[in-house]
Enzyme design. Structure first.
Site, PDB file in Angstrom:
ATOM      1  N   LYS A  43       0.894  -1.351  -0.069  1.00 49.31           N
ATOM      2  CA  LYS A  43       0.371  -0.323  -0.532  1.00 49.31           C
ATOM      3  C   LYS A  43       1.269   1.232   0.087  1.00 49.31           C
ATOM      4  CE  LYS A  43      -1.853   2.632   3.133  1.00 49.31           C
ATOM      5  NZ  LYS A  43      -2.039   4.206   1.950  1.00 49.31           N
ATOM      6  N   GLU A 119       9.503   0.666  11.119  1.00 48.14           N
ATOM      7  CA  GLU A 119      10.193   1.677  10.331  1.00 48.14           C
ATOM      8  C   GLU A 119       9.981   3.028  10.958  1.00 48.14           C
ATOM      9  OE1 GLU A 119      13.328   0.990  10.243  1.00 48.14           O
ATOM     10  OE2 GLU A 119      13.599  -1.012   9.266  1.00 48.14           O
ATOM     11  N   CYS A 154      13.195  10.091   7.506  1.00 52.02           N
ATOM     12  CA  CYS A 154      13.225  10.052   8.440  1.00 52.02           C
ATOM     13  C   CYS A 154      14.562   9.735   9.372  1.00 52.02           C
ATOM     14  CB  CYS A 154      13.254   8.369   8.884  1.00 52.02           C
ATOM     15  SG  CYS A 154      13.487   7.487   7.227  1.00 52.02           S
ATOM     16  N   GLU A 254       9.647  15.511  16.168  1.00 47.80           N
ATOM     17  CA  GLU A 254       9.593  15.062  15.220  1.00 47.80           C
ATOM     18  C   GLU A 254       8.794  16.749  13.451  1.00 47.80           C
ATOM     19  OE1 GLU A 254       8.799  11.535  12.595  1.00 47.80           O
ATOM     20  OE2 GLU A 254      11.036  11.880  11.098  1.00 47.80           O
TER      21      GLU A 254
END
Ligand code: NAP
Ligand code: MG
Length: 352
Positions: A43, A119, A154, A254
């Protein structure tokens, strides 16, 4: 007795992917999952599904049998959740935010206990020790770590932790290079190395973090406001805040955009403590010319990848993944990424 230990494919692998590196994330999941004999349902993120469907077309053309590689475009809350909850999917490899990663553990618990590989996010430190000699090289890497791909990365080095004695000199060099080497604009222009953010909602999120940093009294060195609005693009320039503290919101959360927070330290112990003062543990950069310092500190910083005197995570032969809330369950890339897509079977055969 003869005992044989074999590896078998785990079965059907679901992969749920983010928008920031749409083609590369497909490669990282697909290579080891297919090579170990599984079928895959991918996906892609709703913002970036076209490259994935094109890669599936090419795979089909290249002879991957029908049904082995499937692409299921759609929303996270529908298609993503359906993969998470499906009783016939044996493992989900997820790359994306820590917030959504948690949901996949819940989906697994509420359905068939499928394995979950996560992850997730990062708040990655760049630690600069006082013994470094070449501030120019450090500055160019600090900028690349923070702002490459507009910080939509990331492993972006979004926390600069620099020794107090060299902080001003390093920041001066960083600002000079930002001015001369980092051009923001139309990404189809070969001179340009910074484009727009992915969508309006994400830009608003990045701008709200910038507003919070201003309210919290951090010192804005550059950037800080939307630019090129007339172009219709969602442009936020590289933004650097000095005098951040471990409590600052932009140090804790983040942002996934072009915002760098700067903190000073006096001792090595303090630098390590600052680097590790986060719920994440994806990546770190370390700058030192002292081999003993490099060994000590790269061992002490709790992350999946440490880059020393450079920025970048190597190549496909090295594992990539995080400690702490940056993820668990396995790694992307390298030979290690294959183990997680297999089951180990022990077969005992009586020989008499
Ligand atoms: P995200 O919002 O967590 O989305 C990731 C995927 O999960 C998308 O396909 C999304 O679908 C889907 N999803 C969203 N809500 C869901 C739900 N309720 N149930 C099931 N699936 C759901 O992440 P993103 O905004 O795409 O990407 C940014 C994040 O990815 C950052 O946190 C970044 O650190 C992380 N990231 C990590 C790595 C790594 O290797 N560690 C690499 C790249 C990015 P839709 O968005 O299509 O609705
Ligand atoms: Mg998202």
């Amino acid at each position: 007795m003869l005992s044989i230990v074999t590896r078998e494919p785990i079965g059907v692998v679901g992969a749920v992917l983010p928008w920031n590196f749409p083609a590369m994330m497909v490669g990282w999941k697909l290579g080891p999952a297919l090579a170990t004999g599984n079928s895959v349902i991918l996906k892609p993120a709703k913002l970036t599904s076209l490259s994935t469907t094109r890669m599936a077309e090419l795979a089909f053309e290249a002879g991957v049998p029908a049904g082995v590689l499937n692409v299921l475009p759609g929303m996270g809350s529908t298609a993503g959740q359906a993969i998470g909850m499906h009783p016939d999917i044996d493992l989900v490899g997820f790359t994306g935010s820590t917030e959504v990663g948690r949901m996949f553990l819940e989906y697994s618990a509420a359905s068939n206990l499928k394995e979950v590989l996560l992850e997730c996010g990062g708040k990655n430190p760049q630690v600069v020790m006082p013994d470094i000699r070449d501030l120019k090289t450090v500055a160019s890497n600090v900028l690349a770590a923070a702002f490459w791909n507009m910080g939509e990365n990331c492993s972006a080095g979004s926390r600069l932790i620099v020794h107090r004695s060299i902080k001003d000199a390093l920041l001066k060099e960083v600002l000079a290079q930002l001015e001369s080497d980092w051009k923001l604009g139309d990404p189809l222009d070969p001179e340009v190395n910074l484009g727009a953010l992915v969508e309006e909602a994400h830009m608003e999120k990045v701008l709200s973090y910038i507003a919070t940093a201003k309210q919290e009294g951090l010192t804005l060195l550059t950037g800080g406001e939307r630019v090129r609005e007339e172009s219709g693009g969602y442009f936020v320039p590289p933004t650097i805040f000095d005098d951040a503290t471990p409590e600052s919101t932009i140090v804790r959360e983040e942002i996934f955009g072009p915002v760098l927070a700067v903190m000073a330290f006096d001792t090595e112990e303090e630098a390590i403590a600052l680097a590790n003062d986060t719920c994440y543990g994806l990546a770190a950069s370390l700058w030192s010319n002292d081999l003993n310092t490099v060994h000590r500190m790269s061992a002490a910083i709790r992350v999946g990848t440490v880059t020393v005197n450079c920025f970048g995570e190597g190549d496909i032969t090295t594992p990539f993944g995080g400690f702490k809330q940056s993820g668990f369950g396995g790694r992307d890339k390298s030979i290690y990424a294959h183990d997680q897509y297999c089951e180990l079977k022990t077969t005992w055969i009586k020989l008499t």
